[in-house]
Scaffold this motif. Structure first.
Motif: not given
Length: 356
Positions: A188-192, A217-220, A271-273, A279-282
């Motif tokens: 998804s976004v930023s390696n997430g 919503l993305s995490r990595g 990482q990710g959002d 960053a408040p996306n997460d």
């Protein structure tokens, strides 16, 4: 406040002729002196009243609240309290935006928008902690007033998890905010990758890092990789590292160490959002910044008589102007702007909280 200037009545002096007797001249001088005294006294009285009014207004605004709420660490909350908080956050994800009238723009989306379009100036400046403290206050207010939440904000004390950040209770898929993105899914976004477990699985977000970009919503997680100056993110938030920051003697060195250290370490590991200005996306963002706010609160309370008014550094990240307690913290029309002075004390009537 300028004093009212006393100006003698010049026409009175012009009316005095050389034929006036000494007693008449003396009487006139006495009257003039009396008028001067009355004018001065009246001016002082006005200024005293103005001062008192200002003092009372300032005291009222910064008066200590009688019953501050207690912000607790996430793992110390009961399952019911955790559920109430998560449900209030989810409520915001389906509530109409205050900043946009476009259908589908949500109250939750207002916060990454504010952080990106308004809050950028506060990073690497004296306003960093104060601006985020006010943002958290407004976030908590919406949880309560709009979504019926009766609790307080909560924080994630990452120093308790520094050896295994990815396994912290906040990432539980049953009593937390879901875990890592699915590594088997599309990036998804930023390696997430999309978060597919927990209460925010497949949460759709409208923008990323200042651009319109619908995504999940993305995490990595890279918590176990040595990516920051040859160390893992966890090393930067271990208890001894936090104590070193709390021991710094002045505000400027303190906030810069906190921002360049733990503030950056955690997003870099998630990482990710979380690794952009949106960053408040997460939803973890708010627990992360509550912990940063808690550390400022702890630093202030070590020498509260001095540090509740200690505020130094650059006023803005792109300016060399010196910061001042009278600087305005902008909220972009979402809520009232406030002065830095208004948020220095967490136990003021405005904020009214402390940390466990």
């Amino acid at each position: 406040m300028a004093m009212w200037p006393f100006k003698p009545n010049e026409t009175a002096y012009l009316a005095v002729e050389s034929s006036e007797t000494g007693s008449e001249l003396f009487t006139l001088c006495v009257v003039g002196a009396l008028c001067l005294f009355i004018g001065f006294a009246f001016s002082e009285l006005i200024q005293s009243n103005v001062f008192l009014a200002r003092f009372r207004a300032t005291s009222t605004k910064s008066a200590k609240c009688s019953n501050p709420t207690i912000r607790k660490e996430w793992r110390s909350l009961s399952e019911l309290e955790k559920g109430d908080y998560i449900n209030a956050v989810k409520c915001m994800t389906v509530t109409q935006s205050k900043l946009s009238k476009v259908k589908g723009d949500t109250l939750y989306n207002d916060f990454p928008y504010l952080h990106t379009t308004v809050g950028g100036y506060a990073h690497l400046s004296a306003a960093f902690l104060a601006w985020h403290r006010l943002l958290l206050h407004n976030y908590e207010a919406e949880l309560k007033t709009t979504c019926g939440y009766s609790g307080s904000l909560t924080y994630w004390d990452w120093s308790l998890d520094w050896e295994s950040l990815g396994n912290a209770p906040v990432f539980s898929n049953t009593t937390g905010f879901g875990g890592n993105g699915d590594p088997n899914g599309l990036e998804s976004v930023s390696n997430g990758h999309c978060v597919t477990d927990g209460p925010f699985a497949d949460l759709q977000l409208p923008f990323y890092d200042g651009d319109d970009h619908v995504h999940c919503l993305s995490r990595g997680f890279v918590f176990n990789e040595k990516i920051l100056h040859g160390r893992t993110p966890g090393e930067g938030v271990r208890p001894s590292a936090i104590e070193k920051i709390l021991s710094l003697p002045d505000f400027e060195s303190f906030f810069l160490a906190l921002e360049n250290g733990p503030h950056n370490d955690i997003p870099t590991g998630i990482q990710g959002d979380f690794s952009s200005f949106t960053a408040p996306n997460d939803p973890i963002f708010f627990l992360h910044h509550s912990q940063l706010d808690r550390l400022w609160w702890k630093w202030q309370n070590r020498k509260s008589l001095e540090r509740l008014s200690e505020y130094k550094g650059k006023a803005k990240s792109d300016s060399e102007d010196a910061a001042s307690l009278s600087d305005v913290l902008p909220m972009g029309g979402f809520a009232h702007d406030m002065r830095v002075l208004d948020v220095m004390n967490t136990e003021s009537d405005l904020l009214c909280y402390r940390y466990a």
